[in-house]
Design an enzyme around this catalytic site. Structure first.
Site, mmCIF file in Angstrom:
data_model
loop_
_atom_site.group_PDB
_atom_site.id
_atom_site.type_symbol
_atom_site.label_atom_id
_atom_site.label_comp_id
_atom_site.label_asym_id
_atom_site.label_seq_id
_atom_site.Cartn_x
_atom_site.Cartn_y
_atom_site.Cartn_z
ATOM 1 N N GLU A 45 -13.887 -6.319 5.415
ATOM 2 C CA GLU A 45 -12.593 -5.391 6.305
ATOM 3 C C GLU A 45 -11.458 -5.960 4.782
ATOM 4 O O GLU A 45 -11.749 -7.752 5.134
ATOM 5 C CB GLU A 45 -12.338 -5.093 7.151
ATOM 6 C CG GLU A 45 -10.739 -4.664 7.257
ATOM 7 C CD GLU A 45 -10.341 -3.219 6.503
ATOM 8 O OE1 GLU A 45 -10.533 -2.922 5.515
ATOM 9 O OE2 GLU A 45 -10.303 -1.938 6.938
ATOM 10 N N LYS A 84 -6.784 -4.870 -3.487
ATOM 11 C CA LYS A 84 -7.715 -5.402 -1.933
ATOM 12 C C LYS A 84 -8.501 -4.435 -0.944
ATOM 13 O O LYS A 84 -8.147 -3.156 -1.700
ATOM 14 C CB LYS A 84 -6.881 -5.596 -0.936
ATOM 15 C CG LYS A 84 -6.291 -5.269 -0.392
ATOM 16 C CD LYS A 84 -4.979 -5.505 0.957
ATOM 17 C CE LYS A 84 -3.800 -4.398 1.002
ATOM 18 N NZ LYS A 84 -5.165 -2.972 1.634
ATOM 19 N N CYS A 88 -1.816 -3.302 7.614
ATOM 20 C CA CYS A 88 -1.898 -4.279 5.911
ATOM 21 C C CYS A 88 -0.542 -5.240 6.246
ATOM 22 O O CYS A 88 -0.526 -6.078 5.524
ATOM 23 C CB CYS A 88 -1.970 -3.339 5.175
ATOM 24 S SG CYS A 88 -4.130 -2.892 4.826
ATOM 25 N N ASP A 103 0.646 -1.218 0.034
ATOM 26 C CA ASP A 103 0.183 0.232 0.049
ATOM 27 C C ASP A 103 0.785 1.185 0.167
ATOM 28 O O ASP A 103 0.323 2.253 0.674
ATOM 29 C CB ASP A 103 -0.693 -0.012 0.815
ATOM 30 C CG ASP A 103 -2.090 -1.245 1.377
ATOM 31 O OD1 ASP A 103 -2.054 -2.306 0.184
ATOM 32 O OD2 ASP A 103 -2.888 -1.590 2.076
ATOM 33 N N HIS A 127 -17.634 1.516 1.893
ATOM 34 C CA HIS A 127 -16.553 0.924 2.641
ATOM 35 C C HIS A 127 -17.344 0.651 3.851
ATOM 36 O O HIS A 127 -16.978 1.825 4.704
ATOM 37 C CB HIS A 127 -15.181 0.590 2.281
ATOM 38 C CG HIS A 127 -14.310 -0.436 2.339
ATOM 39 N ND1 HIS A 127 -13.306 -0.621 3.974
ATOM 40 C CD2 HIS A 127 -14.562 -1.962 1.983
ATOM 41 C CE1 HIS A 127 -13.022 -1.636 4.335
ATOM 42 N NE2 HIS A 127 -13.537 -2.618 2.850
ATOM 43 N N SER A 184 -14.786 -0.068 6.379
ATOM 44 C CA SER A 184 -14.297 0.226 7.475
ATOM 45 C C SER A 184 -13.933 1.582 7.268
ATOM 46 O O SER A 184 -13.441 2.255 8.573
ATOM 47 C CB SER A 184 -12.837 0.256 7.238
ATOM 48 O OG SER A 184 -12.389 0.614 6.054
ATOM 49 N N HIS A 237 -11.200 7.031 3.285
ATOM 50 C CA HIS A 237 -9.779 7.007 2.900
ATOM 51 C C HIS A 237 -9.420 6.047 1.515
ATOM 52 O O HIS A 237 -10.447 4.780 1.067
ATOM 53 C CB HIS A 237 -8.367 6.474 2.950
ATOM 54 C CG HIS A 237 -8.195 4.484 4.022
ATOM 55 N ND1 HIS A 237 -9.668 4.820 5.347
ATOM 56 C CD2 HIS A 237 -7.768 3.694 3.646
ATOM 57 C CE1 HIS A 237 -9.336 2.980 5.143
ATOM 58 N NE2 HIS A 237 -8.911 2.839 4.982
ATOM 59 N N ALA A 275 0.681 -0.235 6.281
ATOM 60 C CA ALA A 275 1.821 0.299 7.485
ATOM 61 C C ALA A 275 1.792 -1.139 8.031
ATOM 62 O O ALA A 275 1.151 -2.395 8.171
ATOM 63 C CB ALA A 275 0.126 0.787 8.170
ATOM 64 N N ASP A 303 -4.940 -1.209 -0.957
ATOM 65 C CA ASP A 303 -6.263 -0.376 -0.717
ATOM 66 C C ASP A 303 -6.850 0.279 -1.216
ATOM 67 O O ASP A 303 -6.800 1.797 -1.988
ATOM 68 C CB ASP A 303 -5.597 0.271 0.595
ATOM 69 C CG ASP A 303 -6.718 -0.056 1.208
ATOM 70 O OD1 ASP A 303 -7.392 -1.356 1.663
ATOM 71 O OD2 ASP A 303 -7.683 1.292 2.384
ATOM 72 N N HIS A 305 -11.068 0.730 -2.023
ATOM 73 C CA HIS A 305 -12.100 0.941 -1.391
ATOM 74 C C HIS A 305 -13.364 1.167 -2.084
ATOM 75 O O HIS A 305 -13.070 2.385 -2.533
ATOM 76 C CB HIS A 305 -11.821 1.217 0.327
ATOM 77 C CG HIS A 305 -11.339 1.273 1.290
ATOM 78 N ND1 HIS A 305 -11.309 -0.432 1.262
ATOM 79 C CD2 HIS A 305 -10.409 1.600 2.390
ATOM 80 C CE1 HIS A 305 -10.440 -0.541 2.504
ATOM 81 N NE2 HIS A 305 -10.209 0.613 2.884
HETATM 82 C C1 VGL Z 1 -4.746 -0.156 5.904
HETATM 83 C C2 VGL Z 1 -5.945 1.143 7.668
HETATM 84 C C3 VGL Z 1 -6.978 1.528 6.651
HETATM 85 C C4 VGL Z 1 -2.991 -0.685 5.375
HETATM 86 C C5 VGL Z 1 -5.765 -0.207 5.184
HETATM 87 O O1 VGL Z 1 -2.910 -0.412 4.655
HETATM 88 O O2 VGL Z 1 -2.217 -0.456 6.182
HETATM 89 N N1 VGL Z 1 -4.751 0.934 6.843
HETATM 90 N N2 VGL Z 1 -6.533 0.318 5.959
HETATM 91 ZN ZN ZN Z 2 -8.172 0.966 4.074
#
Ligand code: VGL
Ligand code: ZN
Length: 193
Positions: free
Chosen positions: A105, A98, A138, A16, A60, A62, A73, A134, A54, A56
């Site tokens: 999620e 993804k 992820c 990501d 979404h 989340s 995001h 992160a 990522d 979405h």
């Molecule tokens: C992520 C928070 C929400 C990531 C993705 O890529 O780590 N973190 N969506």
């Molecule tokens: Zn995300």
């Protein structure tokens, strides 16, 4: 510790590397864009470089308005979801999107939707080296997914950044990846064959 790269059997996975997770983005990781000065030159040593995205839909699960933990995001097609201009994309040969199902999620790129572990193994890949964002979401979940998929996993600790929504999340994620069998190394530990 030194690890020799075998381009036939090793892949680099960049998790990501998107605008929303970098300084200026809605879910910015502090100093997130420092990963690129490590990952851009490193990518040239690998024959197969994979990146995840990522991705979405606007509704979404989340997102906070649906009771999730995050502000909106990485919405499909928006600037926020694009790869950072600091990422050298010329070495990337596969992009895996993804978390595109509105009701699910998905922090891992290594699940039953992508069947990524099997695809990589079918190409002869045995080891995957992880960088990106992160650490506590992820990267962590993709690392666990790759291990469960039967791949050997190396985490490049100077090429990942954490969100740290709660203090200590980063340390817990690193510890958990290690306990599951991932090897934590630095990019300087990698040498060409
Ligand atoms: C992520 C928070 C929400 C990531 C993705 O890529 O780590 N973190 N969506
Ligand atoms: Zn995300």
């Amino acid at each position: 510790m030194s690890v020799k790269i075998n381009p036939e059997k090793d892949a680099l996975f960049i998790t990501d590397p998107q605008n929303c997770f970098l300084p200026g983005g809605v879910l910015a990781t502090p100093k997130g864009d420092e990963i690129f000065k490590v990952l851009n030159p490193l990518a040239k040593k690998f024959k197969l470089v994979v990146a995840s995205q990522d991705w979405h839909p606007p509704n979404h699960i989340s997102f906070k308005d649906r009771g999730g933990p995050w502000p909106p995001h990485c919405i499909q097609g928006k600037e926020d979801a694009e790869f950072s201009p600091k990422l050298d994309q010329s070495n990337i040969s596969l992009v895996v999107r993804k978390a595109f199902n509105p009701d699910e999620e998905e922090y891992t790129a290594f699940d039953e939707h992508t069947r990524l572990s099997n695809m990589l193994k079918a190409r002869g890949i045995e080891r995957v080296f992880f960088g990106g964002i992160a650490t506590d979401y992820c990267v962590h979940d993709s690392v666990i997914g790759a291990l469960k998929g039967g791949l050997d996993v190396y985490v490049l600790t100077d090429a990942i950044k954490a969100i740290n929504a709660k203090p200590g999340d980063e340390e817990r994620a690193l510890e958990d990846m290690k306990e599951h069998g991932a090897k934590l190394i630095m990019s300087k530990d990698i040498v060409e064959k």
